[in-house]
Scaffold this active site. Sequence first.
Site, mmCIF file in Angstrom:
data_model
loop_
_atom_site.group_PDB
_atom_site.id
_atom_site.type_symbol
_atom_site.label_atom_id
_atom_site.label_comp_id
_atom_site.label_asym_id
_atom_site.label_seq_id
_atom_site.Cartn_x
_atom_site.Cartn_y
_atom_site.Cartn_z
ATOM 1 N N HIS A 161 0.833 -1.205 0.000
ATOM 2 C CA HIS A 161 0.000 0.000 0.000
ATOM 3 C C HIS A 161 0.874 1.263 0.000
ATOM 4 O O HIS A 161 0.735 2.119 -0.880
ATOM 5 C CB HIS A 161 -0.917 -0.012 1.222
ATOM 6 C CG HIS A 161 -1.838 1.164 1.313
ATOM 7 N ND1 HIS A 161 -3.148 1.114 0.898
ATOM 8 C CD2 HIS A 161 -1.641 2.426 1.758
ATOM 9 C CE1 HIS A 161 -3.711 2.300 1.084
ATOM 10 N NE2 HIS A 161 -2.813 3.118 1.609
ATOM 11 N N GLU A 162 1.778 1.328 0.968
ATOM 12 C CA GLU A 162 2.607 2.540 1.066
ATOM 13 C C GLU A 162 3.551 2.660 -0.129
ATOM 14 O O GLU A 162 3.828 3.758 -0.598
ATOM 15 C CB GLU A 162 3.391 2.560 2.385
ATOM 16 C CG GLU A 162 2.528 2.555 3.655
ATOM 17 C CD GLU A 162 1.428 3.613 3.682
ATOM 18 O OE1 GLU A 162 1.598 4.670 3.049
ATOM 19 O OE2 GLU A 162 0.386 3.383 4.332
ATOM 20 N N HIS A 165 1.736 4.358 -2.860
ATOM 21 C CA HIS A 165 1.826 5.818 -2.673
ATOM 22 C C HIS A 165 3.217 6.300 -3.097
ATOM 23 O O HIS A 165 3.363 7.314 -3.778
ATOM 24 C CB HIS A 165 1.638 6.173 -1.193
ATOM 25 C CG HIS A 165 0.211 6.147 -0.712
ATOM 26 N ND1 HIS A 165 -0.783 6.905 -1.283
ATOM 27 C CD2 HIS A 165 -0.373 5.496 0.329
ATOM 28 C CE1 HIS A 165 -1.933 6.703 -0.619
ATOM 29 N NE2 HIS A 165 -1.717 5.845 0.356
ATOM 30 N N GLU A 196 -4.608 7.658 -3.180
ATOM 31 C CA GLU A 196 -5.098 6.400 -2.614
ATOM 32 C C GLU A 196 -5.378 5.372 -3.724
ATOM 33 O O GLU A 196 -5.265 4.168 -3.495
ATOM 34 C CB GLU A 196 -6.362 6.671 -1.778
ATOM 35 C CG GLU A 196 -6.801 5.527 -0.878
ATOM 36 C CD GLU A 196 -5.846 5.217 0.288
ATOM 37 O OE1 GLU A 196 -4.851 5.956 0.496
ATOM 38 O OE2 GLU A 196 -6.099 4.217 0.988
HETATM 39 CO CO CO Z 1 -3.190 5.253 1.839
#
Ligand code: CO
Length: 498
Positions: free
Chosen positions: A261-262, A265, A291
Amino acid sequence: MSATYESFIAAVREIGVLGSVEALLDWDSETYMPEGGLMARAEQISLIASLTHERRTSPKIGEWLSQLEGRVDDPAAQTNVREVRRAYDRATKLPAELVRRLSKVTVVSKEAWGKARADSDFAAFAPHLSELVDLKRQVADLVGYRGERYDALLDEYEPGMTAAEVEAVFTALRGPLSDFVKQIAAAPRKPDASILHRHFPRAAQEKFSRRIAEAIGFDFQCGRLDVSKHPFCSGVGPVDVRLTTRYYEDFFSPSVFGVMHEAGHGMYEQGLPTEHLFTPAGQAVSLGIHESQSRLWENFVGRSREFWEGLYPECRSNFSEALGSVALDDFHAAINIVEPSFIRVEADEVTYNLHIILRFEIERALIGGKLEARDVPEAWNAKMKEVLGITPPDAARGCLQDIHWSAGLFGYFPTYALGNLYAAQFFEAAEKVMPRLRGDIRAGNFADLLAWLRGNIHQHGMRYLPGELVQRVTGRPLSIEPFLNYVRTKFSPLYGLR
Ligand code: CO
């Protein structure tokens, strides 16, 4: 480029530099700073913040803007003028007294929220929530809006988006998604998620998470991965991206999926145009688009069957004690368990958006004056029952669970769900032009997907507002269909539904 623009952009860059210094100080305080450094750090951050504010609201910026508006041709310059105008107007419309009061009330409210949540005592938090709502209504009125107050707050996180647009999307999504969740809950087949709670040695998790981040394309020459209490991604821009995660030896998912997830980003940040470093043209366009990048890698890639067909043998030998005898099918079902639950941050990708929809409905009613702070728990529980079929046993697992409102973040929640919807729409578009995408994912080749995201999304920085970007990349406006198709296609077979 005109001399006026040169002076203007030099000043804008310095504001960006100051912001990046603040971000690094903040990153350090979450990762390496010793506890003793707290007071000194608060002083450092507060000085940088006030210098930034002073420069951002300087009348000189206003003068440059009025000389430059309508007189720059270069797309990056147009983006910078447009976005600096937006920030300048927002900042200068709010009297210093209100800004000071808001930051003071926020500090006190966060403290009160922490205590109220620990005691599950909503009444103790209600007066703070009420005061914050009142202040945010004032902010919205001063900033101005065309449709309704909430628009002024939402615009800060998702530029150009309105409450009415969010409502249209969420209303269409709410029923079908809620029905699908109930179908899954009633399905005869239930994955065994306990296999993810066996023993996963920390050192092996660290090695494996880092290996995955590298494999999908996060560039460690221009980034780091460290440990913090709450995972996040920040940094200086494309040249220096800081990711954090956390490790639980009795739970597999948080580190691996948290890092994907990170890193999602982070790869967005790393794909922003370095020639526009420290200026809006070189920055991410919105929280929702940000996101979408994290969700795309975490869920659409990371929780797919193909991803683990490629990687599971390595995963199993890495965690042989826990997964040695677990078949791929059972592992894949476990990482995709769907279950109505109380806590948003623990929610699976099917129920997650429903958690967001109820928050949006409540905060919109609060800001619009249709709901009072004291009535939030009742509204919350009624909506939980409606969309997920469950009732929180207490406020800590209900309306007190998130820090956002206590921090004055109203209009922020929708960006999480928008991110999921954008991700589905982007992934669908990517698959259309890359028919071999799933095969590539199985083979561990992520370069083409990343290149597609770079070319279509990352490299534009703030050039196109989210609505425009989605239209350009996918050929149509934001839609719920790709997301609904995705969850139905993926989860129906997992749960034996037709
Ligand atoms: Co996020």
